[in-house]
Each structure stands twice: as structure tokens, then as C-alpha cells.
Design a protein around this motif. Structure first.
Motif, PDB file in Angstrom:
ATOM      1  N   UNK A 164       0.823  -1.212   0.000  1.00  0.00           N
ATOM      2  CA  UNK A 164       0.000   0.000   0.000  1.00  0.00           C
ATOM      3  C   UNK A 164       0.857   1.261   0.000  1.00  0.00           C
ATOM      4  N   UNK A 165       1.974   1.231   0.718  1.00  0.00           N
ATOM      5  CA  UNK A 165       2.877   2.390   0.745  1.00  0.00           C
ATOM      6  C   UNK A 165       3.479   2.631  -0.632  1.00  0.00           C
ATOM      7  N   UNK A 166       3.880   1.576  -1.299  1.00  0.00           N
ATOM      8  CA  UNK A 166       4.405   1.713  -2.662  1.00  0.00           C
ATOM      9  C   UNK A 166       3.335   2.250  -3.599  1.00  0.00           C
ATOM     10  N   UNK A 167       2.126   1.727  -3.479  1.00  0.00           N
ATOM     11  CA  UNK A 167       1.027   2.151  -4.355  1.00  0.00           C
ATOM     12  C   UNK A 167       0.713   3.632  -4.182  1.00  0.00           C
ATOM     13  N   UNK A 168       0.859   4.130  -2.960  1.00  0.00           N
ATOM     14  CA  UNK A 168       0.570   5.537  -2.701  1.00  0.00           C
ATOM     15  C   UNK A 168       1.587   6.464  -3.351  1.00  0.00           C
ATOM     16  N   UNK A 169       2.830   6.003  -3.477  1.00  0.00           N
ATOM     17  CA  UNK A 169       3.886   6.846  -4.053  1.00  0.00           C
ATOM     18  C   UNK A 169       3.962   6.688  -5.563  1.00  0.00           C
ATOM     19  N   UNK A 170       3.863   5.461  -6.031  1.00  0.00           N
ATOM     20  CA  UNK A 170       3.991   5.199  -7.461  1.00  0.00           C
ATOM     21  C   UNK A 170       2.617   5.062  -8.107  1.00  0.00           C
ATOM     22  N   UNK A 171       1.776   6.031  -7.847  1.00  0.00           N
ATOM     23  CA  UNK A 171       0.434   6.064  -8.428  1.00  0.00           C
ATOM     24  C   UNK A 171       0.470   6.828  -9.740  1.00  0.00           C
ATOM     25  N   UNK A 172      -0.526   6.631 -10.604  1.00  0.00           N
ATOM     26  CA  UNK A 172      -0.587   7.412 -11.851  1.00  0.00           C
ATOM     27  C   UNK A 172      -0.550   8.909 -11.558  1.00  0.00           C
ATOM     28  N   UNK A 173       0.262   9.625 -12.317  1.00  0.00           N
ATOM     29  CA  UNK A 173       0.352  11.065 -12.151  1.00  0.00           C
ATOM     30  C   UNK A 173       1.412  11.528 -11.176  1.00  0.00           C
ATOM     31  N   UNK A 188      17.930   4.722  -6.682  1.00  0.00           N
ATOM     32  CA  UNK A 188      17.584   4.195  -8.001  1.00  0.00           C
ATOM     33  C   UNK A 188      16.139   4.468  -8.397  1.00  0.00           C
ATOM     34  N   UNK A 189      15.369   5.084  -7.521  1.00  0.00           N
ATOM     35  CA  UNK A 189      14.030   5.506  -7.893  1.00  0.00           C
ATOM     36  C   UNK A 189      12.952   4.456  -7.764  1.00  0.00           C
ATOM     37  N   UNK A 190      13.079   3.576  -6.767  1.00  0.00           N
ATOM     38  CA  UNK A 190      12.070   2.538  -6.595  1.00  0.00           C
ATOM     39  C   UNK A 190      11.829   2.211  -5.139  1.00  0.00           C
ATOM     40  N   UNK A 191      10.823   1.381  -4.858  1.00  0.00           N
ATOM     41  CA  UNK A 191      10.492   1.018  -3.480  1.00  0.00           C
ATOM     42  C   UNK A 191      11.235  -0.233  -3.013  1.00  0.00           C
ATOM     43  N   UNK A 192      11.104  -0.524  -1.723  1.00  0.00           N
ATOM     44  CA  UNK A 192      11.464  -1.817  -1.150  1.00  0.00           C
ATOM     45  C   UNK A 192      10.160  -2.527  -0.809  1.00  0.00           C
ATOM     46  N   UNK A 193       9.958  -3.702  -1.375  1.00  0.00           N
ATOM     47  CA  UNK A 193       8.770  -4.494  -1.090  1.00  0.00           C
ATOM     48  C   UNK A 193       9.161  -5.743  -0.309  1.00  0.00           C
ATOM     49  N   UNK A 194       8.313  -6.146   0.611  1.00  0.00           N
ATOM     50  CA  UNK A 194       8.628  -7.226   1.547  1.00  0.00           C
ATOM     51  C   UNK A 194       7.961  -8.530   1.132  1.00  0.00           C
ATOM     52  N   UNK A 195       8.681  -9.632   1.346  1.00  0.00           N
ATOM     53  CA  UNK A 195       8.150 -10.963   1.082  1.00  0.00           C
ATOM     54  C   UNK A 195       8.466 -11.865   2.273  1.00  0.00           C
ATOM     55  N   UNK A 196       7.844 -13.023   2.300  1.00  0.00           N
ATOM     56  CA  UNK A 196       8.221 -14.037   3.275  1.00  0.00           C
ATOM     57  C   UNK A 196       9.387 -14.844   2.711  1.00  0.00           C
ATOM     58  N   UNK A 197       9.916 -15.722   3.515  1.00  0.00           N
ATOM     59  CA  UNK A 197      11.024 -16.547   3.039  1.00  0.00           C
ATOM     60  C   UNK A 197      10.593 -17.424   1.871  1.00  0.00           C
ATOM     61  N   UNK A 255       0.438  -8.291  -6.366  1.00  0.00           N
ATOM     62  CA  UNK A 255      -0.405  -7.359  -7.122  1.00  0.00           C
ATOM     63  C   UNK A 255       0.334  -6.060  -7.417  1.00  0.00           C
ATOM     64  N   UNK A 256       1.071  -5.549  -6.427  1.00  0.00           N
ATOM     65  CA  UNK A 256       1.813  -4.301  -6.625  1.00  0.00           C
ATOM     66  C   UNK A 256       2.941  -4.483  -7.626  1.00  0.00           C
ATOM     67  N   UNK A 257       3.629  -5.600  -7.576  1.00  0.00           N
ATOM     68  CA  UNK A 257       4.689  -5.886  -8.545  1.00  0.00           C
ATOM     69  C   UNK A 257       4.147  -5.902  -9.969  1.00  0.00           C
ATOM     70  N   UNK A 258       3.019  -6.537 -10.149  1.00  0.00           N
ATOM     71  CA  UNK A 258       2.431  -6.627 -11.479  1.00  0.00           C
ATOM     72  C   UNK A 258       1.870  -5.283 -11.942  1.00  0.00           C
ATOM     73  N   UNK A 259       1.517  -4.435 -10.983  1.00  0.00           N
ATOM     74  CA  UNK A 259       0.998  -3.108 -11.343  1.00  0.00           C
ATOM     75  C   UNK A 259       2.099  -2.190 -11.837  1.00  0.00           C
ATOM     76  N   UNK A 260       3.206  -2.145 -11.106  1.00  0.00           N
ATOM     77  CA  UNK A 260       4.240  -1.171 -11.453  1.00  0.00           C
ATOM     78  C   UNK A 260       5.259  -1.710 -12.449  1.00  0.00           C
ATOM     79  N   UNK A 261       5.345  -3.016 -12.613  1.00  0.00           N
ATOM     80  CA  UNK A 261       6.195  -3.619 -13.637  1.00  0.00           C
ATOM     81  C   UNK A 261       7.599  -3.007 -13.686  1.00  0.00           C
ATOM     82  N   UNK A 262       8.422  -3.233 -12.666  1.00  0.00           N
ATOM     83  CA  UNK A 262       9.768  -2.659 -12.668  1.00  0.00           C
ATOM     84  C   UNK A 262      10.616  -3.224 -13.800  1.00  0.00           C
ATOM     85  N   UNK A 263      11.571  -2.436 -14.254  1.00  0.00           N
ATOM     86  CA  UNK A 263      12.505  -2.915 -15.266  1.00  0.00           C
ATOM     87  C   UNK A 263      13.467  -3.946 -14.697  1.00  0.00           C
TER      88      UNK A 263
END
Length: 341
Positions: free
Chosen positions: A150-159, A189-198, A207-215
Motif C-alpha cells: 500500500x505504501x508503494x502504491x501511494x507513491x507510485x500512483x498514476x500522475x 535508483x528511484x524505486x520502493x522496497x517491497x517485503x516478502x516471506x522466506x 499485485x503491486x509488482x504486477x501493477x508497477x512492472x519494474x525494469x
């Protein structure tokens, strides 16, 4: 692409930072040399880091407030705050520390973002924060992974000023060291840190990864932190160039993560304890704003991989985060030997 240690540098993210304007300005008001930002507790250190990073009289655009009593929500905050030109400030769950009140009054943030639900930061603290900014929002979720997404989505939103994400960092949400080092690099580098489990990618993060599609995706930590099944899923489903930064321990990962910062142009390096998390939670923002890395050390020694990274970077300034119980005076003395002439 194969999992490996990653000694490479990309510059696209720096351009993304420059789009935001205020981020790439020099941060620390401290002179060159080895300096220490300390305090009586983690909250005073957090406030002091903010004061050093944002010394001017002008209001900051944003301040992130996170729990200083647990680490998960804050792991995502540093990279985002660094991108947006504001500090990360620590609070207790039930009471805003006096040092943080004083710093909020001084920086007069246009907006305050509280990361974490009521189990991390109470509604009474949120209510008090409204004294310091006309806009206070909470980004919560069922767990640390939903908060991260949700934090990533708030920053890397359209616009928003960064329409694409050149590089994204993935770190364990079950332990803190790798994400601490990744926060400054991610902001740089202009991107977020996203957390995962082991062993898996939580649904909200996927869902966020698929939304922002990082290079490009950088996985922080070895197979004991993030299983190969997660690495393989990232490559397959997100379809980005995917690498892993790994090593014998958190200090090697920290050193290799700092490869994101070019030799000869990085003048300021921040150093914090890799054996505890509070000081580094606020320090990632300061490091990113100075366009330098956050390196982890032991309380009484500098690991060899960190020494090698300091020799490569040749900083003119090294800022230690925390008091002498976190990073000993002997380490401070040794760090002076790594300053560029």
C-alpha cells in the motif's frame, strides 16, 4: 537471469530522483570528516537525523511516522521518504516522544503519513500528529506485507513524478538487516522496497509488482532469507531482469548493495549498527538524500566487506548513526582511516 552477487551500477534511477526535485540536494549540515548523530534513545536519534538532514527553515513536503518499537512497517518507509524529500520519524505506540514533537514542530511538514495499523501506532498518536500538519493519513493493512504494498502504491500512483520504476528491491519482511541497506539504494535508483516471506510472495505484494512492472528487481539476501522459489516466481511472473545480492552475512549483503553508488561521486557514507535496527530506520533517508549508501557494521568492528566498500567509495564524510553503545568509539576511530585525502 541467474542469481548472483551484483557488482554493477545503473544511473536511470538517479534521473528519476531528479524529477522529484528536492531529493538530490546535499543533506547533511555536518562538515567533512567522521561525525556521529546520537541521542539518549532511538527517538532522539531519529529526531537528530531529521534535524541534520533537513536543517533549513522551510517546511518539508512529507514526514513518515513509524513505530520505533518494531521494525516491519518502517522497512518500506525509508526508500519512499527518501524519494519524496522527507524524514522517517519513530514513535511509541501509545505516545509521541517529546523529541519527535519538537522535530515535527520545527520541520512543519505539509503532510504526515503514518505507516502501520492501530496495533503499531494508536489512534491517539495519530490524533496528536494532526497538531503538526493539516494532512495526516494512515497507510495500514492486515500485515506488514499489505502495508508495504500500500505504501508503494501511494507513491507510485498514476500522475506521480516517477511514472516508471527502473529498479525495485525485494527484502525479507521477517528480518530487518537486508532491507535497511536496501532503503538508501532503492531511493537512489528511484524505486520502493517491497517485503516478502522466506517462501512466498504475499498476494498484496504480487499485485503491486504486477501493477508497477519494474525494469529490474534486486532480491536482497541469500537463500536463508528468501528461498529460490520466490526468486524463480519473480522472474517468471513479473518478467523483469532479476538478480540476487547474497553473501555470507548481512554485512556482505550491505556492502554489495552499496555497489549501486558510483565510485568517485559518492562523498558521504552513513554507518549504522547491523545488530539492531532503530538508528538505521531513520538513517536510510539521510543516506539517500546525500546520494550515498547506508553501510552496516558490528558494534565493535568493521567487517572486511564493509572496509572494501569504504576503500572503493573514498568518502570525504562518514556519518555514524547512534551512540557508542550501538557503534563503539573504536569503530569511529577506525573509520577515519577510510576518508579520502
Amino acid at each position: 537471469m541467474a542469481s548472483r552477487r551484483v557488482p554493477f551500477v545503473l544511473t536511470a534511477g538517479l534521473g528519476a530522483l531528479l524529477l522529484i526535485g528536492s531529493v538530490a540536494a546535499p543533506a547533511s549540515a555536518l562538515p567533512d570528516g567522521v561525525q556521529r548523530i546520537g541521542g539518549a534513545d532511538r527517538f532522539e536519534v531519529s529526531a537528530a537525523i531529521s534535524a541534520d538532514t533537513y536543517p533549513g527553515p522551510a517546511a518539508v513536503p512529507i514526514a513518515y511516522v513509524v513505530s520505533g518499537e518494531s521494525f516491519p512497517d518502517a522497512l518500506s518507509a525509508s526508500a519512499l521518504a527518501g524519494l519524496q524529500g522527507g524524514p522517517v520519524l519513530l514513535t511509541r505506540k501509545e505516545a509521541l516522544p517529546d523529541s519527535i514533537r519538537t522535530e515535527l514542530s520545527r520541520i512543519d511538514p505539509v503532510k504526515i503519513v503514518v505507516l502501520g495499523g492501530v496495533n503499531a501506532i494508536s489512534e491517539s498518536v495519530v490524533a496528536e500528529l494532526r497538531r503538526f500538519s493539516p494532512t495526516v493519513t494512515r497507510i495500514g493493512g492486515a500485515d506488514r506485507f499489505e502495508v508495504s504494498a500500500a505504501a508503494s502504491r501511494a507513491v507510485f500512483a498514476p500522475g506521480t513524478p516517477v511514472p516508471t520504476v527502473p529498479r525495485l528491491y525485494i527484502a525479507s519482511g521477517e528480518n530487518y538487516p537486508d532491507a535497511l541497506s536496501g532503503s538508501a539504494a532503492a531511493a537512489f535508483k528511484g524505486g520502493p522496497v517491497l517485503l516478502v516471506t522466506k517462501t512466498g510472495i504475499p498476494a498484496a505484494v504480487k499485485t503491486e509488482l504486477l501493477r508497477i512492472r519494474p525494469s529490474e528487481i534486486i532480491v536482497l539476501g541469500g537463500i536463508h532469507a528468501i528461498d529460490p522459489v520466490v526468486f524463480d516466481e519473480l522472474k517468471r511472473d513479473v518478467q523483469a531482469a532479476t538478480y540476487r545480492i547474497t553473501g555470507a552475512d548481512r554485512f556482505t549483503v550491505s556492502a554489495d548493495t552499496a555497489e549501486a553508488f558510483p565510485t568517485g561521486t559518492t562523498k558521504t557514507v552513513y554507518v549504522a549498527s547491523g545488530e539492531n535496527y532503530p538508528d538505521a530506520l531513520s538513517g536510510g533517508v539521510a543516506a539517500a538524500r546525500s546520494l550515498g549508501p547506508l553501510l552496516l557494521v558490528r558494534s565493535d568492528s568493521i567487517p572486511d566487506d564493509i572496509k572494501a566498500q569504504l576503500r572503493r567509495l573514498q568518502p570525504t564524510k562518514i556519518v555514524i548513526l547512534g551512540g557508542t553503545s550501538a557503534v563503539a568509539t573504536s569503530v569511529e576511530t577506525e573509520l577515519r582511516g577510510f576518508l579520502a585525502p
